[in-house]
Design a protein around this motif. Structure first.
Motif, PDB file in Angstrom:
ATOM      1  N   LEU A  64      -9.893 -41.963 -21.720  1.00  0.00           N
ATOM      2  CA  LEU A  64     -10.951 -42.960 -21.610  1.00  0.00           C
ATOM      3  C   LEU A  64     -12.151 -42.413 -20.841  1.00  0.00           C
ATOM      4  CD1 LEU A  64      -8.944 -46.222 -20.897  1.00  0.00           C
ATOM      5  CD2 LEU A  64     -10.327 -45.723 -22.909  1.00  0.00           C
ATOM      6  N   ASN A  65     -11.887 -41.652 -19.790  1.00  0.00           N
ATOM      7  CA  ASN A  65     -12.977 -41.073 -19.005  1.00  0.00           C
ATOM      8  C   ASN A  65     -13.768 -40.069 -19.845  1.00  0.00           C
ATOM      9  OD1 ASN A  65     -14.590 -40.823 -16.779  1.00  0.00           O
ATOM     10  ND2 ASN A  65     -13.126 -39.648 -15.584  1.00  0.00           N
ATOM     11  N   ALA A  66     -13.075 -39.269 -20.627  1.00  0.00           N
ATOM     12  CA  ALA A  66     -13.761 -38.305 -21.496  1.00  0.00           C
ATOM     13  C   ALA A  66     -14.609 -39.025 -22.539  1.00  0.00           C
ATOM     14  CB  ALA A  66     -12.740 -37.393 -22.180  1.00  0.00           C
ATOM     15  N   LEU A  67     -14.085 -40.084 -23.111  1.00  0.00           N
ATOM     16  CA  LEU A  67     -14.847 -40.863 -24.089  1.00  0.00           C
ATOM     17  C   LEU A  67     -16.061 -41.521 -23.442  1.00  0.00           C
ATOM     18  CD1 LEU A  67     -11.922 -42.510 -26.079  1.00  0.00           C
ATOM     19  CD2 LEU A  67     -13.510 -40.763 -26.907  1.00  0.00           C
ATOM     20  N   LEU A  68     -15.892 -41.992 -22.235  1.00  0.00           N
ATOM     21  CA  LEU A  68     -17.002 -42.617 -21.513  1.00  0.00           C
ATOM     22  C   LEU A  68     -18.121 -41.609 -21.271  1.00  0.00           C
ATOM     23  CD1 LEU A  68     -18.068 -45.133 -19.969  1.00  0.00           C
ATOM     24  CD2 LEU A  68     -16.922 -44.221 -17.945  1.00  0.00           C
ATOM     25  N   ARG A  69     -17.745 -40.399 -20.887  1.00  0.00           N
ATOM     26  CA  ARG A  69     -18.754 -39.361 -20.610  1.00  0.00           C
ATOM     27  C   ARG A  69     -19.462 -38.901 -21.874  1.00  0.00           C
ATOM     28  NH1 ARG A  69     -15.068 -36.178 -16.267  1.00  0.00           N
ATOM     29  NH2 ARG A  69     -15.493 -37.585 -14.539  1.00  0.00           N
ATOM     30  N   ARG A  70     -18.770 -38.929 -23.018  1.00  0.00           N
ATOM     31  CA  ARG A  70     -19.379 -38.477 -24.285  1.00  0.00           C
ATOM     32  C   ARG A  70     -20.168 -39.572 -24.983  1.00  0.00           C
ATOM     33  NH1 ARG A  70     -14.984 -36.034 -27.968  1.00  0.00           N
ATOM     34  NH2 ARG A  70     -13.601 -37.221 -26.654  1.00  0.00           N
ATOM     35  N   SER A  71     -19.984 -40.796 -24.553  1.00  0.00           N
ATOM     36  CA  SER A  71     -20.648 -41.921 -25.199  1.00  0.00           C
ATOM     37  C   SER A  71     -22.164 -41.815 -25.021  1.00  0.00           C
ATOM     38  CB  SER A  71     -20.140 -43.229 -24.593  1.00  0.00           C
ATOM     39  OG  SER A  71     -20.825 -44.315 -25.159  1.00  0.00           O
ATOM     40  N   PRO A  72     -22.913 -41.786 -26.137  1.00  0.00           N
ATOM     41  CA  PRO A  72     -24.359 -41.621 -26.022  1.00  0.00           C
ATOM     42  C   PRO A  72     -25.043 -42.836 -25.392  1.00  0.00           C
ATOM     43  CG  PRO A  72     -23.743 -42.035 -28.301  1.00  0.00           C
ATOM     44  CD  PRO A  72     -22.471 -41.905 -27.507  1.00  0.00           C
ATOM     45  N   ARG A  73     -24.589 -44.019 -25.745  1.00  0.00           N
ATOM     46  CA  ARG A  73     -25.175 -45.236 -25.191  1.00  0.00           C
ATOM     47  C   ARG A  73     -24.058 -46.161 -24.774  1.00  0.00           C
ATOM     48  NH1 ARG A  73     -29.286 -47.417 -29.446  1.00  0.00           N
ATOM     49  NH2 ARG A  73     -29.018 -49.213 -28.106  1.00  0.00           N
ATOM     50  N   SER A  74     -24.238 -46.777 -23.644  1.00  0.00           N
ATOM     51  CA  SER A  74     -23.219 -47.677 -23.132  1.00  0.00           C
ATOM     52  C   SER A  74     -23.853 -49.026 -22.806  1.00  0.00           C
ATOM     53  CB  SER A  74     -22.602 -47.077 -21.866  1.00  0.00           C
ATOM     54  OG  SER A  74     -21.728 -48.004 -21.262  1.00  0.00           O
ATOM     55  N   PRO A  75     -23.129 -50.103 -23.038  1.00  0.00           N
ATOM     56  CA  PRO A  75     -23.654 -51.405 -22.639  1.00  0.00           C
ATOM     57  C   PRO A  75     -23.606 -51.605 -21.125  1.00  0.00           C
ATOM     58  CG  PRO A  75     -21.475 -51.664 -23.552  1.00  0.00           C
ATOM     59  CD  PRO A  75     -21.858 -50.215 -23.737  1.00  0.00           C
ATOM     60  N   LEU A  76     -22.960 -50.668 -20.438  1.00  0.00           N
ATOM     61  CA  LEU A  76     -22.855 -50.752 -18.982  1.00  0.00           C
ATOM     62  C   LEU A  76     -24.078 -50.126 -18.318  1.00  0.00           C
ATOM     63  CD1 LEU A  76     -19.156 -49.535 -18.628  1.00  0.00           C
ATOM     64  CD2 LEU A  76     -19.970 -51.896 -18.720  1.00  0.00           C
ATOM     65  N   SER A  77     -24.380 -50.581 -17.118  1.00  0.00           N
ATOM     66  CA  SER A  77     -25.457 -49.962 -16.349  1.00  0.00           C
ATOM     67  C   SER A  77     -24.973 -48.605 -15.830  1.00  0.00           C
ATOM     68  CB  SER A  77     -25.841 -50.854 -15.166  1.00  0.00           C
ATOM     69  OG  SER A  77     -24.807 -50.862 -14.203  1.00  0.00           O
ATOM     70  N   ARG A  78     -25.891 -47.822 -15.309  1.00  0.00           N
ATOM     71  CA  ARG A  78     -25.484 -46.515 -14.755  1.00  0.00           C
ATOM     72  C   ARG A  78     -24.493 -46.691 -13.612  1.00  0.00           C
ATOM     73  NH1 ARG A  78     -30.386 -42.804 -13.363  1.00  0.00           N
ATOM     74  NH2 ARG A  78     -31.825 -43.952 -14.651  1.00  0.00           N
ATOM     75  N   ALA A  79     -24.730 -47.697 -12.775  1.00  0.00           N
ATOM     76  CA  ALA A  79     -23.828 -47.945 -11.651  1.00  0.00           C
ATOM     77  C   ALA A  79     -22.435 -48.343 -12.145  1.00  0.00           C
ATOM     78  CB  ALA A  79     -24.400 -49.029 -10.751  1.00  0.00           C
TER      79      ALA A  79
END
Length: 97
Positions: A64-79
């Protein structure tokens, strides 16, 4: 709050599926109990995972962490992304047993 919003949306959008008028109140009460009353959760959170569940957690968190880092756009804020990444990193590096 999000649990109550989800229940309200489901009650409005699918009234034939959710016919129990007490559902919203029960969800609200369960959330309040879980957050505000120590020891009220149905399943206590283990302090250290052991066995198969703990072993399965590590690769799942790392993936999940690897997918999060590779995700080009996230609905989450940077924080939020940073916090989630930190939690997943902790889960994936915590030794079990």
């Amino acid at each position: 709050m999000s649990a109550n919003v989800g229940v309200a949306l489901m009650l409005v959008s699918r009234p034939s599926t959710f016919t129990d008028s007490g559902t919203s109140a029960r969800v609200r009460d369960a959330v309040h109990a879980a957050v505000l009353v120590p020891g009220a959760t149905a399943v206590p959170a283990p302090s250290h995972d052991t066995g198969e569940a703990g072993e399965a957690r590590v690769p799942a968190a790392a993936r999940l962490n690897a997918l999060l880092r590779r995700s080009p756009r996230s609905p989450l804020s940077r924080a939020e992304t940073g916090l989630l990444s930190e939690w997943l990193d902790r889960l994936s590096t915590t030794r079990t047993g």
